[in-house]
Design an enzyme around this catalytic site. Structure first.
Site, PDB file in Angstrom:
ATOM      1  N   GLY A   1       0.781  -1.218   0.000  1.00 29.98           N
ATOM      2  CA  GLY A   1       0.000   0.000   0.000  1.00 29.98           C
ATOM      3  C   GLY A   1       0.819   1.279   0.000  1.00 29.98           C
ATOM      4  O   GLY A   1       0.484   2.243  -0.702  1.00 29.98           O
TER       5      GLY A   1
ATOM      6  N   GLN B   1      -7.441  -0.217   3.721  1.00 30.82           N
ATOM      7  CA  GLN B   1      -8.280  -0.796   4.777  1.00 30.82           C
ATOM      8  C   GLN B   1      -9.621  -1.305   4.256  1.00 30.82           C
ATOM      9  O   GLN B   1     -10.227  -2.185   4.858  1.00 30.82           O
ATOM     10  CB  GLN B   1      -8.529   0.250   5.868  1.00 30.82           C
ATOM     11  CG  GLN B   1      -7.309   0.578   6.703  1.00 30.82           C
ATOM     12  CD  GLN B   1      -6.820  -0.603   7.529  1.00 30.82           C
ATOM     13  OE1 GLN B   1      -7.582  -1.488   7.917  1.00 30.82           O
ATOM     14  NE2 GLN B   1      -5.518  -0.629   7.789  1.00 30.82           N
TER      15      GLN B   1
ATOM     16  N   SER C   1      -3.404  -3.440  -0.453  1.00 25.21           N
ATOM     17  CA  SER C   1      -2.289  -4.239   0.067  1.00 25.21           C
ATOM     18  C   SER C   1      -2.765  -5.621   0.474  1.00 25.21           C
ATOM     19  O   SER C   1      -3.838  -5.763   1.072  1.00 25.21           O
ATOM     20  CB  SER C   1      -1.669  -3.526   1.280  1.00 25.21           C
ATOM     21  OG  SER C   1      -0.527  -4.199   1.732  1.00 25.21           O
ATOM     22  N   GLY C   2      -1.972  -6.646   0.161  1.00 22.70           N
ATOM     23  CA  GLY C   2      -2.365  -8.031   0.383  1.00 22.70           C
ATOM     24  C   GLY C   2      -2.531  -8.437   1.834  1.00 22.70           C
ATOM     25  O   GLY C   2      -3.430  -9.216   2.170  1.00 22.70           O
ATOM     26  N   HIS C   3      -1.691  -7.919   2.716  1.00 21.71           N
ATOM     27  CA  HIS C   3      -1.701  -8.432   4.087  1.00 21.71           C
ATOM     28  C   HIS C   3      -2.857  -7.893   4.931  1.00 21.71           C
ATOM     29  O   HIS C   3      -3.013  -8.270   6.090  1.00 21.71           O
ATOM     30  CB  HIS C   3      -0.360  -8.150   4.779  1.00 21.71           C
ATOM     31  CG  HIS C   3      -0.142  -6.731   5.186  1.00 21.71           C
ATOM     32  ND1 HIS C   3      -0.206  -6.327   6.502  1.00 21.71           N
ATOM     33  CD2 HIS C   3       0.164  -5.632   4.474  1.00 21.71           C
ATOM     34  CE1 HIS C   3       0.041  -5.029   6.574  1.00 21.71           C
ATOM     35  NE2 HIS C   3       0.270  -4.588   5.357  1.00 21.71           N
TER      36      HIS C   3
ATOM     37  N   CYS D   1       1.716   1.981  11.982  1.00 25.04           N
ATOM     38  CA  CYS D   1       2.891   2.684  11.463  1.00 25.04           C
ATOM     39  C   CYS D   1       3.396   3.769  12.410  1.00 25.04           C
ATOM     40  O   CYS D   1       4.485   4.297  12.234  1.00 25.04           O
ATOM     41  CB  CYS D   1       2.574   3.307  10.105  1.00 25.04           C
ATOM     42  SG  CYS D   1       2.069   2.073   8.890  1.00 25.04           S
TER      43      CYS D   1
END
Length: 398
Positions: free
Chosen positions: A72, A180, A200-202, A326
């Site tokens: 992301g 998200q 984003s994949g995770h 983050c």
């Protein structure tokens, strides 16, 4: 309860077993470079194409509009920097919101140092972008609007269609950070007038280190990583084939049961919110009550420090956070909570719980019971709470 209760799915999710299983052969058996012309390489190219098709279908987009990235943050950086460079002849003005992820905010700060001007739009007390302010911010030299689909801390979903229509009417590019939201709520890029979208994949039970940027056909955007012809010469670097395969399986999995998963998570979310509000005094629910992610719960508790609450929850086997993963090492209060109007002392006492379909009502009961105990214990140690109680007692005596 001896097992770990994981309630930090906004930070990352566990990789689903079927995702791991699908990825494994591309580490050890089918390890060919997708740019090679021999069969081992062409097999890798085929599975990349398959994953690209799966992602495009989920967005009602075309496969040629999907570009794989490392996640992301890279997608956000690429969308903003490359679009700014490509359209600087038209203007150097960008619009975003005050509650964006730091992958957007820090990129905007970088662009400001390079001579671009950025307008940061405020949000209301629920975290919804103020549309009247956004409309007023548009200028003839505005080239890009970037507003996140849903906030990673308080879960509020933005009026994306309205923003997209406004951007389209004014011939301005519209980018949304959907890290998200993607895989958790339906997204149709045409209906919402989205020109670029990051994911984003995770965040949806896929692997870490893989994501994508949707770029609508016709959008003029420069390459972000140079050095090769991969991703149709827009993003150089040998493809992360295992990650791309895993992302494709994770996307298929997420959208196959999206409605049922969303229903279950909403039920657990609302149950958790109801118990906390009913049983823990002096707490504030953060975010929009209806237009929010199915799995997001965010509260601020007066007279306590969120960091102490997290540590003590961890000792009870509960994984939670106070905001963005983050910035979890920062002592500063969340910029999102400050933006919705919370004073510093209350913003410091925040707790974010983000659920998954694997969580249960029994786990929610255990979590609320532990939060009640810990909040009460921390308040008993707080001079501020002691002073507050004395003042309340005096009022009652009058």
């Amino acid at each position: 309860m001896n097992k770990i209760i994981y309630l930090d799915n906004a930070a990352t999710t566990k990789t689903a077993p079927e995702v791991v299983e699908a990825m494994l052969p591309y580490f050890t058996e089918k390890y060919g470079n997708a740019s090679s012309i021999y069969q081992l390489g062409t097999e890798s190219k085929k599975v990349i194409t398959k994953s690209r098709d799966v992602i495009a279908k989920s967005l009602k987009a075309d496969s040629s509009e999907i570009y794989f990235t490392a996640g992301g943050s890279e997608s956000d950086n690429w969308a903003l920097v490359a679009a700014a460079e490509a359209y600087e002849s038209k203007g150097k003005h960008i619009i975003t919101s005050t509650i964006e992820h730091h992958a957007i905010l820090h990129t905007c700060q970088y662009l400001e140092k390079r001579g671009y001007e950025v307008s940061y739009i405020d949000v209301d007390e629920n975290g919804v972008v103020k549309m009247d302010e956004l409309k007023k911010a548009i200028r003839p030299d505005t080239i890009l609007i970037s507003v996140m689909f849903a906030n990673n801390e308080i879960g509020t979903i933005q009026p994306i269609k309205e923003i997209g229509e406004l951007a389209r009417e004014n011939k301005i590019l519209f980018h949304t950070d959907a890290v998200q939201a993607y895989g958790h709520v339906p997204i149709n890029v045409d209906e919402l007038h989205i020109d670029m979208l990051s994911a984003s994949g995770h965040k949806l039970n896929g692997p870490k280190g893989i994501g994508f940027l949707y770029i609508r056909k016709g959008v003029k955007i420069r390459s972000f990583i140079h050095g090769g012809a991969q991703e149709r010469s827009r993003r150089a670097g040998t493809e992360n084939v295992p990650g791309i395969v895993g992302l494709g399986v994770a996307v298929e999995r997420a959208f196959a049961n999206l409605a049922e998963r969303s229903r279950k998570e909403c039920e657990l979310r609302d149950y958790l919110i109801q118990r906390i509000e009913k049983e823990i005094p002096y707490c504030r629910f953060n975010g929009d009550r209806t237009n929010r992610l199915p799995n997001n719960v965010n509260f601020s508790f007066q007279f306590i420090e969120g960091e102490s609450l997290l540590i003590m929850l961890d000792m009870k086997g509960i994984c939670a956070s106070s905001g963005s993963a983050c910035t979890s090492g920062s002592l500063d209060p969340s910029h999102v909570l400050l933006a919705i109007g919370l004073p510093h002392e209350i913003a410091h006492g925040s707790l974010r719980l983000t659920l998954s379909e694997d969580n249960t009502v029994e786990e929610m009961d255990y979590v609320v019971d532990r939060v009640k105990e810990i909040v009460d214990r921390l308040r008993q140690m707080s001079p501020l709470y002691e002073d507050f109680v004395k003042k309340e007692e005096k009022r009652e005596d009058v």
